[in-house]
Design an enzyme around this catalytic site. Sequence first.
Site, short mmCIF file in Angstrom:
data_model
loop_
_atom_site.label_atom_id
_atom_site.label_comp_id
_atom_site.label_asym_id
_atom_site.label_seq_id
_atom_site.Cartn_x
_atom_site.Cartn_y
_atom_site.Cartn_z
N ARG A 1 0.90 -1.28 -0.11
CA ARG A 1 0.08 -0.22 0.11
C ARG A 1 0.86 1.39 0.10
NH1 ARG A 1 -4.56 -2.33 4.28
NH2 ARG A 1 -6.05 -3.05 2.36
N GLY B 1 -12.22 -10.07 -1.08
CA GLY B 1 -12.14 -11.02 -0.01
C GLY B 1 -10.93 -11.89 -0.21
N LYS C 1 -20.73 -18.09 0.75
CA LYS C 1 -22.17 -18.03 1.14
C LYS C 1 -22.83 -17.20 0.00
CE LYS C 1 -22.41 -18.48 5.88
NZ LYS C 1 -22.81 -17.94 7.39
N GLY D 1 -13.77 -4.51 -0.07
CA GLY D 1 -15.33 -4.10 -0.15
C GLY D 1 -15.77 -3.28 -1.19
P1 AMP Z 1 -15.70 -15.59 0.53
O1 AMP Z 1 -14.87 -14.90 1.59
O2 AMP Z 1 -17.27 -15.15 0.35
O3 AMP Z 1 -15.01 -15.41 -0.84
O4 AMP Z 1 -15.55 -17.07 0.88
C1 AMP Z 1 -14.34 -17.61 1.00
C2 AMP Z 1 -14.32 -19.01 1.62
O5 AMP Z 1 -15.11 -19.81 1.10
C3 AMP Z 1 -13.06 -19.68 1.90
O6 AMP Z 1 -12.57 -19.64 2.99
C4 AMP Z 1 -13.22 -21.26 1.19
O7 AMP Z 1 -12.59 -22.01 2.18
C5 AMP Z 1 -14.74 -21.20 1.41
N1 AMP Z 1 -15.36 -22.33 0.54
C6 AMP Z 1 -15.34 -22.25 -0.85
N2 AMP Z 1 -15.92 -23.40 -1.03
C7 AMP Z 1 -16.16 -24.09 -0.11
C8 AMP Z 1 -17.01 -25.23 0.18
N3 AMP Z 1 -17.49 -25.93 -0.60
N4 AMP Z 1 -17.27 -25.71 1.54
C9 AMP Z 1 -17.02 -24.85 2.45
N5 AMP Z 1 -16.55 -23.60 2.44
C10 AMP Z 1 -16.17 -23.27 1.17
#
Ligand code: AMP
Length: 394
Positions: A37, A347, A190, A370
């Site tokens: 940064r 993320g 999610k 974000g």
């Molecule tokens: P995000 O912050 O929403 O981009 O989510 C990233 C996280 O999703 C990472 O820590 C991954 O380990 C988790 N992730 C991705 N695929 C899966 C899965 N099939 N089951 C559980 N966690 C997952």
Amino acid sequence: MDFRRLETAELSGKTALVRVDFNVPRKDCGSISDDTRIQAALPTIKAIRAAGGKVVLLSHFGRPKGETKPELSLSFLLPVLEEHLGETIGFTDGFDPSAITENITLLENTRFQPGETKGDEALTKEWAKLGDVFVQDAFSVSHRDHVSSAGLAKFMPAYAGLATERELDHLAQALENPAKPVLGVVGGAKVSTKIDLLSNLVEKLDMLAIGGGMANTFLAAQGYPVGKSLCEHDLAETALEILKAADKAGCRILLPIDVVAATDFAANAPHRVCGLNDVAPHEMILDAGPETVNGLADAIDRAKTLIWNGPLGAFEIEPFDTSTIEAAQYAAKRVKNNDLIAVAGGGDTVAALKHAGAAQDFTFISTAGGAFLEWMEGKELPGVEILRPKKGEA
Ligand code: AMP
């Protein structure tokens, strides 16, 4: 995208208030463990100095929540900046313009002031006294309507700094006026955190691959068994609505056609590749299967532009990082051959693409988190809106 660029600013003899992102990671409150940064801020500071302007740097650091917390003071950056810039750097709390005597001055942590995050008018006027032009060079905070990220533009002309300019130009290349067809890859944990993002993307993209834990919610909504997978069953209706909207908008959705099912969320847990109908009640889906990766590679072949957010599986634990690695490396190869423009961010995406060894070959990787996500959601970012030319301006 049309926005005011630094090269068009009148800087000679002027003082520029420059919003940077010096929220750098430190080891136990000591040395800086990653100075990306700081490096990102240097070109703009040097350009303003070269144009004969003075610089006042504004940044937050940590979460002081409107209180002065000595351990979150930005003073630790003074020797670092002096070394990079070869000039003495002044330091101020921002309430006495006559204290600004050096060519470059660093303002104390902006979030020590309770008014900063509220866009407080009195604080805005106070800081506006310190300079003549406002330069937004911290895209990472442009989704915040704070004094230092957007508010100062009420009292002076605002320009994008060079880092922000680079970011906005690449984002426009991916979503505003991209080479078509455009493929999106959205993974991650999610659906609930990415409803706005998916809803916006299906309206804009030609193809959208959905992976990661969030794909399980779509599969379950379509009636497939997902065992004890991460899955938001209560969002089944939302998932089906997104699929319907995609169909209406002509966006082709790619969901997993095979999966890697494991017994535990642990590295090297017993696992197998199986079809969508074969996931047993005691199993969880932790990655996309090889047929899905093949299908994604075909889509990457067809695409001219790729925009990527989120891993396709539980990439932190082997071997459930496989589909993310293979798809990322495949995209990187096409970028290297000049067949694809690939932009990624938000993320865990940066970590996932670095893990895949593909990050350096992507056209652009945003570290803005974000702000990148809100931009992908199609939202207006206050710190970007202030950079748009006013009516009648060239
Ligand atoms: P995000 O912050 O929403 O981009 O989510 C990233 C996280 O999703 C990472 O820590 C991954 O380990 C988790 N992730 C991705 N695929 C899966 C899965 N099939 N089951 C559980 N966690 C997952």
